[in-house]
Design an enzyme around this catalytic site. Sequence first.
Site, PDB file in Angstrom:
ATOM      1  N   SER A 204       0.857  -1.189   0.000  1.00  0.00           N
ATOM      2  CA  SER A 204       0.000   0.000   0.000  1.00  0.00           C
ATOM      3  C   SER A 204       0.887   1.230   0.000  1.00  0.00           C
ATOM      4  O   SER A 204       2.012   1.192   0.521  1.00  0.00           O
ATOM      5  CB  SER A 204      -0.908   0.025   1.237  1.00  0.00           C
ATOM      6  OG  SER A 204      -1.555   1.283   1.357  1.00  0.00           O
TER       7      SER A 204
ATOM      8  N   TYR B 155      -1.974  -0.399   9.766  1.00  0.00           N
ATOM      9  CA  TYR B 155      -2.145  -0.947   8.414  1.00  0.00           C
ATOM     10  C   TYR B 155      -0.878  -0.714   7.596  1.00  0.00           C
ATOM     11  O   TYR B 155      -0.370  -1.625   6.921  1.00  0.00           O
ATOM     12  CB  TYR B 155      -3.344  -0.287   7.747  1.00  0.00           C
ATOM     13  CG  TYR B 155      -3.598  -0.735   6.329  1.00  0.00           C
ATOM     14  CD1 TYR B 155      -4.151  -1.986   6.058  1.00  0.00           C
ATOM     15  CD2 TYR B 155      -3.308   0.097   5.247  1.00  0.00           C
ATOM     16  CE1 TYR B 155      -4.394  -2.399   4.754  1.00  0.00           C
ATOM     17  CE2 TYR B 155      -3.548  -0.305   3.942  1.00  0.00           C
ATOM     18  CZ  TYR B 155      -4.095  -1.553   3.715  1.00  0.00           C
ATOM     19  OH  TYR B 155      -4.330  -1.958   2.420  1.00  0.00           O
TER      20      TYR B 155
END
Length: 248
Positions: free
Chosen positions: A141, A154
């Site tokens: 990501s 995350y």
Amino acid sequence: MSDLTGKVALVTGGSRGIGAATAKRLAADGATVALSYHSSPDAARAVVDAIAEAGGTAQAYRADAASPEANAALVRQVVEDHGGLDILVNNAGVYKTGPVHEFSDEDYDANLDVSLRGSFATIREAAKHLRDDGRIVNLGSVVANTGMPGNGIYGAAKAGVAILAKSVAKELGGRGITVNTVHPGPIDTDMNPADPGENPYAATLAGMTALGRYGTADEIASAIAFLASDDAAYVTGAELTVDGGMTA
């Protein structure tokens, strides 16, 4: 389109979003595709049916991406059913976000167990079975490389996935196996919809990109398909950012 005829590919979390788009793209390129799901059998079946209708071959497998034992068993079953493994795409993940002072241990565990521990477990088992010149592609990501409020854990999990890929790339390179990470930016999926009516952050995120829009799951699948192909035989240990210029 790349020629993946004769290749066997496993896409974890392949029942929706980027995983489903990747499964369809690899099948369209000629691979036999195994896709895993956890709690969406109907969605997984829909992906398998769509691939079959397009002339491809796919099979769905239920597996808990947070369980090392389930991930290892998944890889072994795919190898047994299809006679080998050439491509592993670690796509399964969860998106648990929130301010650090409100983040629970359970949410922390969910991020790390699925994204990082799950990827490690499939890589560990796949390393025993991948054919020479195989491919491993991890999904990271953009927040693995840049801070964003609410995305600390995350992002930490996805950063771990990327450094894991770099190390494994050096371990497996002698067999011609490449290991890379794709870092998507804002992508229109059910986890992060581009519709401002469904997602209050959509307009802000789109505005942070150079292109002024969300990406599509198919655009990420194209990047994964490249890294899975012979065209990327000399690309390993790399991080490919596909974010519309968000982090430029």
